[in-house]
Design a protein around this motif. Structure first.
Motif, PDB file in Angstrom:
ATOM      1  N   TYR A  48      15.243 -11.652  41.312  1.00 37.74           N
ATOM      2  CA  TYR A  48      15.827 -12.441  40.229  1.00 37.74           C
ATOM      3  C   TYR A  48      15.127 -13.772  40.055  1.00 37.74           C
ATOM      4  CZ  TYR A  48      19.221 -14.813  37.286  1.00 37.74           C
ATOM      5  OH  TYR A  48      19.813 -15.494  36.253  1.00 37.74           O
ATOM      6  N   ALA A 100      17.757 -11.403  45.298  1.00 36.54           N
ATOM      7  CA  ALA A 100      17.435 -12.808  45.025  1.00 36.54           C
ATOM      8  C   ALA A 100      15.940 -12.994  44.797  1.00 36.54           C
ATOM      9  CB  ALA A 100      17.906 -13.688  46.182  1.00 36.54           C
ATOM     10  N   MET A 120      20.741 -17.820  49.118  1.00 37.60           N
ATOM     11  CA  MET A 120      21.303 -16.472  49.044  1.00 37.60           C
ATOM     12  C   MET A 120      21.207 -15.765  50.401  1.00 37.60           C
ATOM     13  SD  MET A 120      22.472 -16.486  46.069  1.00 37.60           S
ATOM     14  CE  MET A 120      23.118 -14.806  46.136  1.00 37.60           C
ATOM     15  N   ALA A 175      16.254 -21.254  46.456  1.00 41.56           N
ATOM     16  CA  ALA A 175      17.316 -20.391  45.927  1.00 41.56           C
ATOM     17  C   ALA A 175      17.458 -19.128  46.772  1.00 41.56           C
ATOM     18  CB  ALA A 175      17.014 -20.019  44.478  1.00 41.56           C
ATOM     19  N   VAL A 187      23.364 -22.147  43.117  1.00 42.01           N
ATOM     20  CA  VAL A 187      21.908 -22.130  42.944  1.00 42.01           C
ATOM     21  C   VAL A 187      21.551 -22.366  41.487  1.00 42.01           C
ATOM     22  CG1 VAL A 187      19.921 -20.582  42.920  1.00 42.01           C
ATOM     23  CG2 VAL A 187      21.347 -20.736  44.958  1.00 42.01           C
ATOM     24  N   ILE A 188      22.236 -21.665  40.593  1.00 39.57           N
ATOM     25  CA  ILE A 188      21.977 -21.819  39.155  1.00 39.57           C
ATOM     26  C   ILE A 188      22.386 -23.211  38.697  1.00 39.57           C
ATOM     27  CG2 ILE A 188      22.573 -20.988  36.854  1.00 39.57           C
ATOM     28  CD1 ILE A 188      20.783 -19.094  38.432  1.00 39.57           C
ATOM     29  N   PRO A 193      28.445 -14.543  48.137  1.00 38.84           N
ATOM     30  CA  PRO A 193      27.174 -14.492  47.399  1.00 38.84           C
ATOM     31  C   PRO A 193      27.316 -14.911  45.939  1.00 38.84           C
ATOM     32  CG  PRO A 193      27.389 -12.555  48.788  1.00 38.84           C
ATOM     33  CD  PRO A 193      28.705 -13.270  48.835  1.00 38.84           C
ATOM     34  N   PHE A 218      25.334 -17.992  44.355  1.00 36.36           N
ATOM     35  CA  PHE A 218      24.509 -17.793  43.161  1.00 36.36           C
ATOM     36  C   PHE A 218      24.865 -18.827  42.091  1.00 36.36           C
ATOM     37  CE2 PHE A 218      23.709 -15.757  39.018  1.00 36.36           C
ATOM     38  CZ  PHE A 218      22.341 -15.497  39.147  1.00 36.36           C
TER      39      PHE A 218
END
Length: 315
Positions: free
Chosen positions: A144, A141, A94, A90, A80-81, A73, A77
């Motif tokens: 966020y 997720a 996750m 995104a 994704v960022i 994970p 992450f």
């Protein structure tokens, strides 16, 4: 200004179609039932001794589970960022990272001389953990990436995830313990059914987003490919760095790299009701078999070379 307002209004239905799946009986009922059958079949291949085996090789189990539950994970992450994905994509990445290893990992491990018993043990434990880690990671997720307005795993939906992931596995194990002959006869049909469902759901998700598919693949294609390669490599290298045997390292790489994308696709489509969230898992379901095959040949060639050959060890 009026022209902009009209354009936004005209585009709203199209964007809404991208986000939410029509609540048809096939999606809301048929898909969860199909997944329940698949997880029941998984339970038919498991027994209590698969959990007890942890005590025999605890380090191998702990290494693989730590990589899969905690490290993957974090990697997802970061990707994704780094790729700046849209919120729903995104969340989909996750969700993919949180999905457990698939039973196909056992087959790939066997093909490339991995310790299949370790795969079976990891599958058994993952099938239990996933019922709780998937809602946890997906909820984090959603919060966020500020997708609360379009998605949400409320308490009822968390219970739904547990029901379609964990309960059928337990029932399958009960049948296996009391009717082993029935479990053995059911193994092949359920495996075939699992493959058919995965193909149909993955293709359906991609076709459902065909108007935006090129854009989605551009956004998540490279990221999911990197994630797959990283998962396979991390599973293998992490095990070897911690001095596990080569067969255990192969088993770890396949378990960490081959996800049960049917679980992720079902949750995305039937629980979250979003085809866009399903896209990363649909793309990954195609990539992972190609990458796992190539990776398996790579590590097998290393094992057969004079320098890479490792003497067999008892146990």
């Amino acid at each position: 200004m009026a022209a902009v307002t009209r354009a936004v209004a005209q585009d709203a239905p199209r964007r809404a179609g991208r986000v939410v799946v029509n609540d048809s009986a096939l999606i809301s009922v048929g898909l969860p039932v199909a997944l329940a059958i698949i997880m029941f079949g998984l339970g038919l291949s498991l027994q209590v001794d698969d959990f007890r085996r942890v005590a025999r090789s605890p380090r191998a189990v702990v290494v693989a589970l730590t990589l899969q539950v905690l490290v993957l994970p974090v990697i997802a992450f970061g990707l994704v960022i780094g790729f700046g994905l849209d919120p729903l994509l995104a969340v989909g990445v996750m969700l993919l990272a949180a999905s457990p290893g698939g039973t196909t990992a056992n087959l790939f491990s066997h093909l490339f001389h991995g310790e299949v018993a370790l795969n079976v043990t990891l599958t058994a434990i993952n099938s239990v953990l996933a019922a709780f880690t998937i809602p946890l990671i997906t909820n984090l997720a959603i919060g966020y990436f500020d997708a609360d307005g379009e998605l949400g795993l409320q308490v009822g939906k968390v219970l739904q995830v547990i029901a379609i992931v964990l309960v059928p596995v337990v029932l399958g194990m009960l049948v296996r313990s009391r009717r082993p002959a029935l479990a053995a006869r059911s193994d092949k049909p359920v495996r075939v059914f699992s493959i058919v469902v995965l193909v149909v759901v993955a293709v359906g998700a991609l076709l459902g987003e065909r108007e935006n598919l090129a854009d989605y693949v551009r956004q998540v294609g490279l990221g999911t490919a990197i994630f797959c390669a990283a998962s396979l490599s991390l599973g293998y290298a992490g095990a070897r760095l911690l001095r596990l045997e080569r067969a255990q390292a192969v088993a770890s790489s396949m378990e960490v790299g081959i996800h049960n994308t049917t679980v992720a696709l079902t949750i995305a489509l039937s629980v979250l009701g979003s085809t866009e969230v399903a896209i990363p898992s649909a793309v990954y379901s195609i990539i992972m078999y190609v990458f796992a095959t190539g990776f398996g040949f790579l590590v097998t060639r290393g094992a057969r070379s004079p320098r890479g050959r490792e003497p067999a060890r008892a146990g």
